[in-house]
Design an enzyme around this catalytic site. Structure first.
Site, PDB file in Angstrom:
ATOM      1  N   CYS A 293      -7.707  -2.124   1.371  1.00  0.00           N
ATOM      2  CA  CYS A 293      -7.649  -3.581   1.178  1.00  0.00           C
ATOM      3  C   CYS A 293      -7.900  -4.183   2.552  1.00  0.00           C
ATOM      4  CB  CYS A 293      -6.266  -3.951   0.635  1.00  0.00           C
ATOM      5  SG  CYS A 293      -5.551  -5.512   1.154  1.00  0.00           S
TER       6      CYS A 293
ATOM      7  N   CYS B 171      -5.051  -6.120   4.191  1.00  0.00           N
ATOM      8  CA  CYS B 171      -3.949  -5.227   4.588  1.00  0.00           C
ATOM      9  C   CYS B 171      -4.365  -4.409   5.801  1.00  0.00           C
ATOM     10  CB  CYS B 171      -3.580  -4.280   3.446  1.00  0.00           C
ATOM     11  SG  CYS B 171      -3.352  -5.094   1.861  1.00  0.00           S
TER      12      CYS B 171
HETATM   13  P1  FAD Z   1       5.075   1.343  -0.989  1.00  0.00           P
HETATM   14  O1  FAD Z   1       5.402   0.142  -0.166  1.00  0.00           O
HETATM   15  O2  FAD Z   1       3.644   1.707  -1.140  1.00  0.00           O
HETATM   16  O3  FAD Z   1       5.889   2.571  -0.382  1.00  0.00           O
HETATM   17  C1  FAD Z   1       5.682   3.924  -0.832  1.00  0.00           C
HETATM   18  C2  FAD Z   1       7.006   4.662  -0.750  1.00  0.00           C
HETATM   19  O4  FAD Z   1       7.463   4.657   0.597  1.00  0.00           O
HETATM   20  C3  FAD Z   1       8.134   3.987  -1.533  1.00  0.00           C
HETATM   21  O5  FAD Z   1       8.129   4.397  -2.862  1.00  0.00           O
HETATM   22  C4  FAD Z   1       9.362   4.451  -0.784  1.00  0.00           C
HETATM   23  O6  FAD Z   1       9.782   5.726  -1.250  1.00  0.00           O
HETATM   24  C5  FAD Z   1       8.893   4.582   0.651  1.00  0.00           C
HETATM   25  N1  FAD Z   1       9.242   3.416   1.454  1.00  0.00           N
HETATM   26  C6  FAD Z   1       8.969   2.125   1.200  1.00  0.00           C
HETATM   27  N2  FAD Z   1       9.365   1.342   2.201  1.00  0.00           N
HETATM   28  C7  FAD Z   1       9.894   2.157   3.135  1.00  0.00           C
HETATM   29  C8  FAD Z   1      10.481   1.931   4.397  1.00  0.00           C
HETATM   30  N3  FAD Z   1      10.548   0.698   4.933  1.00  0.00           N
HETATM   31  N4  FAD Z   1      10.954   2.992   5.085  1.00  0.00           N
HETATM   32  C9  FAD Z   1      10.860   4.237   4.580  1.00  0.00           C
HETATM   33  N5  FAD Z   1      10.300   4.519   3.389  1.00  0.00           N
HETATM   34  C10 FAD Z   1       9.827   3.492   2.674  1.00  0.00           C
HETATM   35  N6  FAD Z   1       0.228  -5.272   0.208  1.00  0.00           N
HETATM   36  C11 FAD Z   1       0.185  -6.628   0.203  1.00  0.00           C
HETATM   37  O7  FAD Z   1       0.368  -7.235  -0.840  1.00  0.00           O
HETATM   38  N7  FAD Z   1      -0.060  -7.325   1.358  1.00  0.00           N
HETATM   39  C12 FAD Z   1      -0.260  -6.701   2.547  1.00  0.00           C
HETATM   40  O8  FAD Z   1      -0.499  -7.360   3.567  1.00  0.00           O
HETATM   41  C13 FAD Z   1      -0.227  -5.276   2.585  1.00  0.00           C
HETATM   42  N8  FAD Z   1      -0.447  -4.599   3.727  1.00  0.00           N
HETATM   43  C14 FAD Z   1      -0.486  -3.240   3.705  1.00  0.00           C
HETATM   44  C15 FAD Z   1      -0.792  -2.558   4.865  1.00  0.00           C
HETATM   45  C16 FAD Z   1      -0.888  -1.181   4.851  1.00  0.00           C
HETATM   46  C17 FAD Z   1      -1.233  -0.453   6.121  1.00  0.00           C
HETATM   47  C18 FAD Z   1      -0.682  -0.459   3.634  1.00  0.00           C
HETATM   48  C19 FAD Z   1      -0.813   1.035   3.597  1.00  0.00           C
HETATM   49  C20 FAD Z   1      -0.371  -1.135   2.470  1.00  0.00           C
HETATM   50  C21 FAD Z   1      -0.273  -2.521   2.485  1.00  0.00           C
HETATM   51  N9  FAD Z   1       0.043  -3.232   1.332  1.00  0.00           N
HETATM   52  C22 FAD Z   1       0.030  -4.592   1.348  1.00  0.00           C
HETATM   53  C23 FAD Z   1       0.491  -2.530   0.126  1.00  0.00           C
HETATM   54  C24 FAD Z   1       2.037  -2.424   0.119  1.00  0.00           C
HETATM   55  O9  FAD Z   1       2.512  -1.992   1.392  1.00  0.00           O
HETATM   56  C25 FAD Z   1       2.553  -1.418  -0.921  1.00  0.00           C
HETATM   57  O10 FAD Z   1       1.922  -0.179  -0.737  1.00  0.00           O
HETATM   58  C26 FAD Z   1       2.344  -1.907  -2.330  1.00  0.00           C
HETATM   59  O11 FAD Z   1       2.971  -3.160  -2.507  1.00  0.00           O
HETATM   60  C27 FAD Z   1       2.956  -0.916  -3.339  1.00  0.00           C
HETATM   61  O12 FAD Z   1       4.347  -0.817  -3.077  1.00  0.00           O
HETATM   62  P2  FAD Z   1       5.276   0.306  -3.654  1.00  0.00           P
HETATM   63  O13 FAD Z   1       6.529  -0.384  -4.156  1.00  0.00           O
HETATM   64  O14 FAD Z   1       4.535   1.157  -4.635  1.00  0.00           O
HETATM   65  O15 FAD Z   1       5.739   1.213  -2.409  1.00  0.00           O
END
Ligand code: FAD
Length: 439
Positions: free
Chosen positions: A368, A371
């Protein structure tokens, strides 16, 4: 050293202090400098030109919200950012001292200005002092200009296995060899319940402190059980804190697809961050670490020249930056003991550095654009903070700062992101305490 590193994320006193100085001093200063100065508003980076070095690029986000508005017409840029101008500087020329004196007025002491970053070669690999792969800073390279103000970090709809995979790669692909517990050490904790409308720090002092500590202990336990050294804990905290900060922003500026309006989403925040006290603590840890780096810059700033407009170099930006650095030094708790790091295991420093460089390369796998922009910027910001803390001497007055312009922009915007996260966390806890106030 160990207790110092942990203090900053575990002490509710520090959290309270950060909350107070952030809302009263640093939040307004940071919001002002990133919004109102050309120097910190624009960023140049290689957003599209670097393929993901770890897997083939599938799963690109096609949402409009994932797109970045780049500045294709250089007429829309301040003169100082244009290729022609960058080219002139990188060729080794200096600004005419008369022009500079005009721009700086009485403050001007420099007879000429060299923009160090523009003299730095653009290297495909990081240099020995870098903690990330350098961005394209040359006027005619593959980089693009973006206005950070016009491309706010917020919810984009980039979700699912691809996004998870990037985070997983960041946590697990960069494991130090003897540790398999880097990823996902946190577990959901209890909901916050007693923060009746008080700032986060106060709430923590009064009731939730124990829960923050319990969550932190759980996360730490997983690391401690491996007899993990402090350097590895710091690495994990940095990544987890960055992740939590990004999650906080997307929850704070979330798109309600039914109404088409942007606004905070408390349930999502609790799901991603609020129910994991150690993640909140890691945001504060990062705040303290970046603040310490910015504070250390205050001596260097005397010799660093900012440029913000067609007239050339702008003393006003430097003054604003100095105020932030002085405030960060005076008011933010400073327990992070950079000198204690790598003392017992100096060989870990290179490992730490190269793994952080690796994290910066993983950012190119983010499917993205928006992101990726903010991910790359923030990794560069943390890398710059690490470089300042670990590589620059303390007695720095008069020395060449050796920071690229983009590193400075990334550092301060990352500080701003953390500052915004801290105030958003506080706001979410108030919402939690007053559900009746949620529309
Ligand atoms: P995710 O946030 O993808 O996390 C994956 C797993 O990591 C979780 O299930 C949990 O087990 C673990 N986890 C989560 N948080 C933490 C933590 N703080 N410490 C330790 N472990 C943790 N989305 C947007 O809407 N706007 C953005 O600007 C944006 N920027 C992004 C930048 C990057 C570099 C990346 C890789 C992704 C970005 N995303 C953004 C996507 C967003 O971060 C999530 O990946 C998405 O919302 C899906 O979230 P999720 O609940 O599936 O878990």
């Amino acid at each position: 050293a160990a207790s110092h590193v942990e203090d900053i994320s575990e002490s509710s006193y520090d959290i309270l202090a950060i909350d107070t100085v952030n809302s009263q001093k640093l939040r307004p200063l940071l919001a002002d400098i990133v919004t109102n100065t050309d120097f910190f508003k624009y960023y140049r980076l290689d957003l599209y030109g670097r393929p993901c070095p770890f897997w083939s690029d599938e799963g690109m986000c096609g949402n409009r919200a994932c797109a970045v508005d780049t500045i294709d017409d250089e007429d829309h840029l301040p003169e100082i950012w244009r290729s022609e101008y960058l080219g002139r500087l990188s060729a080794g020329s200096t600004i005419e001292s008369d022009d500079l004196d005009d721009a700086l007025g009485d403050e001007a002491e420099e007879s000429c200005v060299r923009d160090n970053d523009l003299h730095a070669p653009v290297l495909p690999q990081s240099r020995p002092m870098d903690y990330c792969t350098p961005e394209d800073v040359s006027g005619d390279g593959p980089g693009v200009y973006v206005s950070l103000v016009n491309n706010p970090e917020r919810y984009t709809g980039y979700v699912g296995p691809h996004a998870n995979k990037v985070w997983e790669a960041i946590y697990t692909e960069n494991c130090f060899p003897d540790n398999s517990q880097w990823s996902y050490v946190s577990q959901p904790s209890h909901q916050f319940t007693s923060a009746v409308g008080r700032p986060l720090g106060q709430a923590l002092m009064e009731g939730n402190k124990q829960r923050i500590r319990e969550g932190g202990e759980r996360g730490r336990h997983a690391l401690n059980s491996e007899n993990t050294c402090i350097e590895k804990k710091v690495f994990y905290k940095l990544i987890s804190g960055m992740h939590a900060s990004i999650s906080t922003h997307l929850c704070n500026e979330f798109l309600d697809t039914e109404t088409g309006e942007w606004g905070p989403n408390l349930d999502l925040f609790m799901e991603k961050v609020g129910n994991f006290p150690d993640r909140i603590a890691n945001v504060y840890f990062n705040y303290g670490l970046v603040a310490k780096a910015v504070a250390k810059l205050r001596h260097y700033l005397e010799d660093f020249t900012f440029c913000t407009n067609a007239q050339g170099y702008d003393a006003d930006t430097r003054r604003k930056m100095l105020r932030i650095a002085v405030e960060a030094d005076r008011s933010v708790p400073n327990h992070f003991d950079a000198k204690g790091m790598f003392r017992d295991q100096p060989e870990l420093k290179e490992e730490f550095r190269s793994r952080f460089v690796n994290v910066s390369r993983i950012m190119d796998c983010t499917g993205c654009d928006k992101c990726r922009l903010w991910g790359k910027l923030q990794v560069t910001g943390y890398a710059t903070a690490l470089k300042i803390l670990f590589e620059l001497p303390d007695d720095c007055t008069g020395q060449n700062i050796q920071l690229q312009r983009m590193e400075m922009v990334a550092l301060i915007n990352t500080f701003d992101r953390l500052s915004k996260s801290v105030s958003s966390i506080s706001m979410f806890l108030k919402m939690l305490a007053h559900p009746e106030s949620i529309p």
